[in-house]
Design an enzyme around this catalytic site. Structure first.
Site, mmCIF file in Angstrom:
data_model
loop_
_atom_site.group_PDB
_atom_site.id
_atom_site.type_symbol
_atom_site.label_atom_id
_atom_site.label_comp_id
_atom_site.label_asym_id
_atom_site.label_seq_id
_atom_site.Cartn_x
_atom_site.Cartn_y
_atom_site.Cartn_z
ATOM 1 N N GLU A 1 0.802 -1.019 -0.057
ATOM 2 C CA GLU A 1 -0.055 0.093 0.044
ATOM 3 C C GLU A 1 0.767 1.242 -0.070
ATOM 4 O OE1 GLU A 1 -2.862 -0.994 -0.603
ATOM 5 O OE2 GLU A 1 -3.194 -2.999 0.107
ATOM 6 N N TRP A 55 2.575 -11.027 -4.626
ATOM 7 C CA TRP A 55 2.707 -11.591 -3.518
ATOM 8 C C TRP A 55 2.813 -13.177 -3.521
ATOM 9 C CZ3 TRP A 55 3.454 -8.614 0.737
ATOM 10 C CH2 TRP A 55 3.169 -7.406 0.711
ATOM 11 N N ASN A 112 -3.737 -5.708 -5.541
ATOM 12 C CA ASN A 112 -4.664 -4.641 -5.715
ATOM 13 C C ASN A 112 -3.978 -3.164 -5.953
ATOM 14 O OD1 ASN A 112 -3.866 -4.568 -2.651
ATOM 15 N ND2 ASN A 112 -4.465 -2.646 -2.754
ATOM 16 N N ASP A 152 -9.566 -3.770 -1.722
ATOM 17 C CA ASP A 152 -8.146 -4.510 -1.168
ATOM 18 C C ASP A 152 -8.033 -6.206 -1.713
ATOM 19 O OD1 ASP A 152 -5.604 -4.823 -0.368
ATOM 20 O OD2 ASP A 152 -6.215 -4.979 1.589
ATOM 21 N N ASP A 191 -6.733 -8.314 -3.607
ATOM 22 C CA ASP A 191 -5.589 -8.823 -4.208
ATOM 23 C C ASP A 191 -6.105 -9.782 -5.019
ATOM 24 O OD1 ASP A 191 -2.821 -7.365 -3.347
ATOM 25 O OD2 ASP A 191 -4.383 -7.429 -1.533
#
Lengths: 550, 168
Positions: free
Chosen positions: A196, A244, A262, A306, A308
């Site tokens: 973020e 990730w 995201n 959020d 992702d």
């Protein structure tokens, strides 16, 4: 021993040095990982990332007898999310600042490689999802932006490349490596995450021999690149779109598939509204030789929750409308299960697998948004909540049962609040979230007090053809554990409650469990040494290995 | 060619202090002597050579010219414990030679002479010997003093590549 005998041993030793060098992990071996079920050669077990082991010695009739064989307690006892790699009786595992090679049967260490990761390079958690092994090398991507090649036999560093700055001056960039790399042919493929911070990310391939960059794909397309038109104005400059988890590879199409996180700001689109913000919350299919985009599919356009798409792409061949079809199975953080054609990216189906209220359905591959389910200043109740219906936890597909297994958070919600989006500032989080405000409260309580309608975790078996639930193994608390299935139709998983357990993969019946004293937050693996099957999993700050009695 | 001595642990952490220069010699001739004497049968430099003996890729940074010369002339005088070898005879008669990596009450871990990481249960052993002498021949008398200095000069060149922008 006499001097003469010592010399004799030396002569024998030197003479034998001309003998065969132990086998390397070639591309062909990884490509055909199913031919050597005693090993676990990639993050997902094979290029299809099915996290399925054909081993069947541990079975329904003896799984109750599983015993702890050994434990690794690394120097740094942060939560472990690593998936070990096993090659010919040697296990390679990583935690924080050390990579170890173990005798996979006894846990005795062959070597330790240490690299002192700067503590301030931890932009998220001190977790690493694993290493990769190829040829005679172990590849480790460190928090602070280094890709290190280590000699798999000796633990000696071969090369160490800095691929990004985690800090410029005293300012944290927000970039970190978290993934286990994927090696395909002569390429080590991986990408960084940003938690973020609005720092743009990428997927890139590096030469196995030298670490030199071979290609790079920007997950936030720059001006002139396809997809940049989905970002208003200059909003692309701080779009994020992190990596990730590890991708998959299909040799038939020569495509490597990666899920992308995201867009930033994450919880309030602000400057990036109202467009789609590619390739946020998407899967991209890249030519493994060139890095060129073949296709993409975006699960959640213009995400403000959020969600992702950092799930592991699971490749399978399933019956589909009267014929066999090569598909990609994907249970997404947004609460929908998807089946895609993995050669073309064609949307085949999408169906909720947990309670959700943000979409009325999926029309021609695109979600139809439910009216009013967007962030508001007073807060909006949204299902699933921020952590999603599932997250980065590895699912499993068993070609034996034909079922797709997912760790889910169901009846789980959050309040989505819209606040001002301050201008992006280097070294600061860029979320668009203004913290708590007056308004509705998500119906949830801590696990000791929680009702099932307020949320629960489960291992859920889905029919990949329809998305229908076949069975559930419910837990009170949520789960961050990956799932392993085996050739004896066993399933291994765990959760935040600390249990590591085995289920009947056909029915979900609990067959065995043990409490490991902390969150199980990794994907189990299975392997064998000298004909004996083992199951390994991480829980909290330890790696635990189980096997049958001698 | 150099004995099973020479700390390599610094590869995995901060680098040691710079070494003094070697005595005058011909590093190129030293490299040729390294090859002629088949030092790579036991030692590794970069991607070439065996892993069974100590890795020499950075030995020029880790060891002084004086200790390199000692390792060539009197290798048994200084054998670090982590460079010991093991000879294992299994109950079925199989003999395993390799570099000793680890051991406990129940098992022994070695890098075998075929460069395989292997673990052996003590219960399956007929014989187990830890070797800390005679692992490398002395080159005193086999090479001239100047040739030994040349080899030392070659070994002294084996250092990690400089990092751009960083002061040496």
């Amino acid at each position: 021993m006499t001097s003469q005998k010592v010399r004799t041993v030396l002569v024998v030793l030197v003479t034998l040095l001309a003998g065969t060098v132990s086998a390397q992990v070639t591309y062909d071996r990884i490509l055909h990982a199913d031919r050597e079920p005693q090993n676990w050669l990639t993050y997902g077990g094979n290029y299809s990332s099915q996290r399925f082991s054909p081993l069947n010695q541990i079975a329904r009739d003896n799984v109750k007898g599983l015993q702890l064989k050994w434990v690794w307690r690394p120097k740094y006892l942060d939560k472990m999310e690593t998936t070990p790699i096993v090659v010919d009786g040697v296990m390679y595992a990583v935690q924080n600042s050390e990579v170890q090679a173990f005798d996979a049967a006894t846990g005795r260490s062959f070597w330790t490689f240490r690299y002192n990761v700067p503590p301030d390079s931890n932009a998220y958690l001190m977790v690493v999802k694993g290493v990769a092994v190829a040829q005679d090398r172990v590849f480790w991507a460190t928090y602070d932006g280094r890709l290190i090649a280590i000699d798999a036999k000796t633990g000696r560093q071969i090369w160490n490349k800095k691929l990004f700055d985690y800090k410029i001056g005293n300012v944290i960039t927000g970039l970190q490596f978290n993934v286990a790399p994927l090696v395909v042919k002569d390429k080590v493929i991986l990408g960084p995450a940003t938690n973020e911070y609005g720092t743009n990310c990428w997927i890139a391939a590096y030469d196995v021999k030298t670490g030199d960059e071979l290609w790079k794909f920007n997950t936030v397309p720059e001006p002139g690149e396809k997809g940049n038109e989905t970002w208003p104005g200059d909003s692309w400059k701080h779009g994020g779109n992190p990596i990730w988890v590890t991708g998959s590879y299909d040799p038939d199409t020569n495509l490597t598939y990666w899920g992308i996180g995201n867009p930033n700001p994450g919880w309030n689109g602000g400057p990036r509204n109202p467009l789609d913000n590619l390739y946020g919350d998407s899967v991209v299919a890249l030519d493994v030789d060139t890095g060129k985009l073949k296709w993409h599919y975006q699960f959640t356009p213009n995400d403000e929750f959020d969600w992702d798409s950092v799930q592991v792409p699971v490749l399978a061949e399933i019956p589909w409308q009267g014929r066999s079809r090569k598909v990609m199975l994907w249970a997404n953080r947004n609460g929908f299960y998807y089946a895609l054609d993995r050669a073309s990216g064609e949307f085949l189906m999408g169906k909720p697998f947990v309670k959700q209220n943000w979409a009325l359905g999926i029309d021609n591959g695109r979600p139809v948004r439910a009216p009013g389910i967007t962030p508001t200043p007073e807060g909006t109740l949204v299902y699933p909540g921020t952590q999603g219906g599932t997250n980065w936890y590895s699912p499993s597909y068993s070609p034996r049962t034909g079922l797709f297994y997912v760790s889910v958070w169901d009846n789980y919600s959050a309040i989505s609040r819209q606040g001002d989006v301050p201008p992006w500032q280097e070294g600061r989080k860029y979320t668009g979230n203004t913290g708590r405000a007056r308004g509705p409260v998500a119906p949830r309580a801590g696990a000791p007090y929680r009702r099932e309608d307020e949320g629960y975790g489960a291992v859920r078996a889905l029919d990949p053809k329809t998305g229908e639930k076949k069975w559930d193994f419910k837990m009170v608390d949520y789960t961050e554990a990956g799932i392993l299935t085996t050739g004896s139709d066993l399933l291994f998983s765990g959760g935040r409650e600390g249990h590591f357990f085995s289920l009947d993969a056909k029915t979900g019946e609990l067959l065995w469990r043990v409490n490991l004293g902390g969150t199980v937050a990794s994907g189990p693996i299975s392997y064998s040494v000298d004909g004996k099957q083992y199951v390994a999993v991480c829980a909290d700050g330890g790696l635990f290995v189980f096997g049958l009695p001698e | 060619m150099v004995s099973f001595a020479g700390a390599l642990s610094a590869q995995r952490g901060a680098g040691p202090a710079p070494q003094p220069p070697p005595p005058p010699g011909d590093a190129a001739n030293g490299k040729a002597l390294y090859q002629e004497n088949k030092c790579a049968d036991c030692h590794r430099v970069g991607d070439a050579g065996s892993r069974v003996g100590p890795d020499l890729s950075m030995v020029g940074q880790l060891r002084s010219p004086e200790s390199l010369q000692l390792a060539l002339e009197a290798p048994d005088d200084e054998v670090l414990p982590e460079h010991r070898a093991a000879k294992i005879v299994l109950k079925d008669g199989t003999t395993v030679n390799g570099r000793l990596l680890n051991q406990d009450a129940f098992s022994v871990q070695v890098l075998t002479d075929k460069e395989a990481l292997k673990s052996y249960a003590r219960a399956n052993m007929r014989e187990y010997t830890i070797l800390d002498k005679g692992l490398m021949p002395s080159y005193k008398g086999k090479l001239t003093p100047q040739q030994i200095v040349d080899v030392v000069n070659y070994l002294a060149t084996l250092k990690p590549a400089p990092v751009p922008g960083r002061k040496p």
